[in-house]
Design a protein around this motif. Structure first.
Motif, PDB file in Angstrom:
ATOM      1  N   SER A   1      -0.739 -17.282 -25.592  1.00 31.76           N
ATOM      2  CA  SER A   1      -1.735 -18.359 -25.704  1.00 31.76           C
ATOM      3  C   SER A   1      -1.434 -19.488 -24.733  1.00 31.76           C
ATOM      4  O   SER A   1      -2.337 -20.062 -24.119  1.00 31.76           O
ATOM      5  N   MET A   2      -0.133 -19.813 -24.592  1.00 30.63           N
ATOM      6  CA  MET A   2       0.234 -20.915 -23.710  1.00 30.63           C
ATOM      7  C   MET A   2      -0.027 -20.589 -22.241  1.00 30.63           C
ATOM      8  O   MET A   2      -0.426 -21.459 -21.455  1.00 30.63           O
ATOM      9  N   ILE A   3       0.189 -19.351 -21.852  1.00 29.69           N
ATOM     10  CA  ILE A   3      -0.140 -18.952 -20.472  1.00 29.69           C
ATOM     11  C   ILE A   3      -1.637 -19.137 -20.238  1.00 29.69           C
ATOM     12  O   ILE A   3      -2.068 -19.636 -19.195  1.00 29.69           O
ATOM     13  N   ASP A   4      -2.429 -18.756 -21.252  1.00 26.62           N
ATOM     14  CA  ASP A   4      -3.882 -18.923 -21.160  1.00 26.62           C
ATOM     15  C   ASP A   4      -4.250 -20.405 -21.082  1.00 26.62           C
ATOM     16  O   ASP A   4      -5.109 -20.811 -20.297  1.00 26.62           O
ATOM     17  N   VAL A   5      -3.567 -21.228 -21.885  1.00 24.11           N
ATOM     18  CA  VAL A   5      -3.837 -22.675 -21.898  1.00 24.11           C
ATOM     19  C   VAL A   5      -3.523 -23.290 -20.538  1.00 24.11           C
ATOM     20  O   VAL A   5      -4.319 -24.056 -19.974  1.00 24.11           O
ATOM     21  N   TYR A   6      -2.339 -22.957 -20.002  1.00 23.18           N
ATOM     22  CA  TYR A   6      -1.957 -23.488 -18.698  1.00 23.18           C
ATOM     23  C   TYR A   6      -2.978 -23.090 -17.631  1.00 23.18           C
ATOM     24  O   TYR A   6      -3.371 -23.887 -16.780  1.00 23.18           O
ATOM     25  N   GLY A   7      -3.393 -21.822 -17.664  1.00 19.95           N
ATOM     26  CA  GLY A   7      -4.362 -21.341 -16.675  1.00 19.95           C
ATOM     27  C   GLY A   7      -5.688 -22.060 -16.786  1.00 19.95           C
ATOM     28  O   GLY A   7      -6.277 -22.475 -15.786  1.00 19.95           O
ATOM     29  N   ALA A   8      -6.169 -22.234 -18.038  1.00 14.79           N
ATOM     30  CA  ALA A   8      -7.453 -22.904 -18.260  1.00 14.79           C
ATOM     31  C   ALA A   8      -7.408 -24.365 -17.838  1.00 14.79           C
ATOM     32  O   ALA A   8      -8.409 -24.929 -17.404  1.00 14.79           O
ATOM     33  N   ALA A   9      -6.209 -24.977 -17.971  1.00 15.39           N
ATOM     34  CA  ALA A   9      -6.059 -26.394 -17.610  1.00 15.39           C
ATOM     35  C   ALA A   9      -5.787 -26.590 -16.127  1.00 15.39           C
ATOM     36  O   ALA A   9      -5.630 -27.719 -15.670  1.00 15.39           O
ATOM     37  N   GLY A  10      -5.731 -25.484 -15.386  1.00 10.19           N
ATOM     38  CA  GLY A  10      -5.459 -25.584 -13.951  1.00 10.19           C
ATOM     39  C   GLY A  10      -3.992 -25.790 -13.634  1.00 10.19           C
ATOM     40  O   GLY A  10      -3.621 -26.065 -12.486  1.00 10.19           O
TER      41      GLY A  10
END
Length: 469
Positions: free
Chosen positions: A23-32
């Motif tokens: 989830s955190m990898i996804d969060v970091y990616g979504a946040a740029g």
């Protein structure tokens, strides 16, 4: 909020599990925050963490955002090692990264690999390939892939048809765009806002003002709200058709509809001024610029009068750049140079190129080493490239007069892009005529996207131009 909760877990000595990390990898990616996402992934892999199929898709998307297609290739090896089968998301992301990197052959290889592994391409796959070929100016290849996938049973949706119409618009293929629209409607896919905008853009490239207006009316009738890009296309159509009297009318309509002018529209207005010779019509266009930016209005007015001095122009251009995002600075200077060249104001065009170099917008145009001297024209408009060539010839002339050491080779880089639209001509097609006009001894290297000459040839050429040594 996700980041706060993640940090709170660490503070509470609560150990994250695989779901949390994914989830955190996804969060970091979504946040740029691509660096953070990649760092977390690499750290976890070193610890022996085994991501699942979804997480691999997420990290592939992060790599695609930073344009690292080779890292995605390494992901395939990681997945193979762990016995995880790549899914359609991973393949589509990989093909997208390759298309953005301008690697059409590798993208098609990835498509074949995808099909060989038993995964059928989707409409997303097709849209990516169409956009890739469009940017390369290879619309025939885009149509070929489209037809091939149709024959293989892929049911194309509205997004695919819009991608194809957009490809036609970017390459000024109006008849082809109309044919795609007909097929789209015949297959039961009603046009949407994106369809109408693409058709308006297509007609604009050919100066077909009435046709563009007709599709704007259709867009309004369907209840969609036109944006500034639509009106920029209409202004472009007016410029192409030399119907400058309609520019203020469309500008006023745009303001009434609540659209805020942007840099692209300002560029279109400057383009209109560069080809409009009627003083009254010029005043109407200047009025649009004045509403948008007093600074741009003042610059354009002085350029029209061919009355600029260096310090004043530098100050005004700096002020104009402060009003726009950094990624549009070079395009803005290109537009001003184009305007000067169209007006026959060569001095002004060279002034603006010099200001652009001083302000860091045209870095590494002239690069010197012991072995070669390079002139890098990539990213320049045709007029800016012409100015750069003329300036380079002057610097070569000075170097020869002052007895500077000459390298073995002289190189003019133009790039190999095949992309072209109605009012945008490929440098590699026009620079040869300019070099020929100068009687310069450069020969084309197609593979390198450059023109090359030896030191002896350049020296003889400069001497033949009556250089006093």
């Amino acid at each position: 909020m996700a980041l706060k909760w993640f940090n709170r877990m660490n503070d509470a000595d609560c150990v994250p599990d695989e779901v949390t990390y994914s989830s955190m990898i996804d969060v970091y990616g979504a946040a740029g925050l691509t660096e953070e996402a990649l760092e977390l992934y690499e750290r976890l892999r070193r610890r022996g963490w085994n991501p699942d199929q979804v997480t691999f898709g997420t990290i592939a998307n992060v790599y695609a955002k930073v344009g690292d297609y080779k890292a995605i290739e390494r992901l395939f090896w990681d997945m193979k090692e762990l016995g995880v089968r790549p899914n359609v998301v991973v393949y589509n992301t990989y093909i997208l990264a390759l298309s953005k990197a301008g690697k059409p052959s590798l993208a098609m290889d990835a498509l074949c690999q995808m099909e060989d592994s038993g995964i059928k391409p989707t409409t997303v796959t097709l849209s990516i390939l169409i956009e890739m070929y469009s940017k390369l100016g290879a619309v025939d290849d885009a149509f070929a892939v489209f037809k091939q996938m149709q024959q293989e049973g892929l049911n194309c949706d509205r997004i695919v048809y819009n991608s194809l119409i957009s490809a036609c618009a970017e390459n000024s293929l109006v008849k082809e765009a109309e044919d795609v629209l007909v097929e789209m409607e015949e297959t039961g896919h009603a046009p949407d806002e994106a369809t109408y905008r693409c058709m308006i853009s297509a007609y604009a490239t050919r100066g077909m003002v009435e046709e563009a207006r007709r599709f704007l009316d259709r867009l309004l009738k369907e209840g969609y709200k036109p944006n500034v890009q639509v009106y920029s296309s209409l202004v472009r159509a007016c410029k192409q058709a030399r119907q400058y009297d309609k520019v203020p009318l469309y500008f006023e309509e745009m303001i009434i509809n609540g659209c805020k002018p942007d840099q692209r529209l300002c560029g279109m207005l400057l383009g209109c001024l560069s080809t409009c010779e009627d003083k009254n019509l010029q005043d109407g266009i200047l009025g649009c610029l004045q509403w948008t930016s007093i600074t741009l209005h003042d610059i354009a007015k002085r350029l029209l009068a061919k009355d600029t001095d260096g310090p004043w122009l530098t100050k005004q251009i700096k002020a104009a750049l402060d009003e726009m995002p950094e990624d549009s600075h070079r395009a803005f200077c290109n537009t001003l140079i184009d305007m000067c060249m169209s007006l026959g104001y060569t001095e002004g065009s060279h002034q603006i190129l010099g200001i652009g170099v001083t302000l860091g917008m045209y870095e590494n145009i002239q690069v010197r080493s012991d072995l070669e001297w390079r002139l890098n024209l990539r990213g320049l408009s045709l007029s800016a490239a012409q100015c750069a060539v003329e300036g380079w010839v002057s610097s070569l002339t000075l170097a020869l007069k002052e007895g500077e050491h000459m390298p073995r080779h002289f190189i003019v880089e133009t790039g190999g892009s095949k992309r072209r639209v109605a009012d945008q001509i490929k440098l590699s097609e026009t620079i040869p005529s300019l070099l020929k006009k100068l009687d310069a001894p450069f020969e084309e290297d197609l593979e390198a996207g450059a023109f090359v000459a030896t030191a002896s040839a350049v020296k003889s050429w400069l001497e033949s131009r009556n250089v006093s040594i």
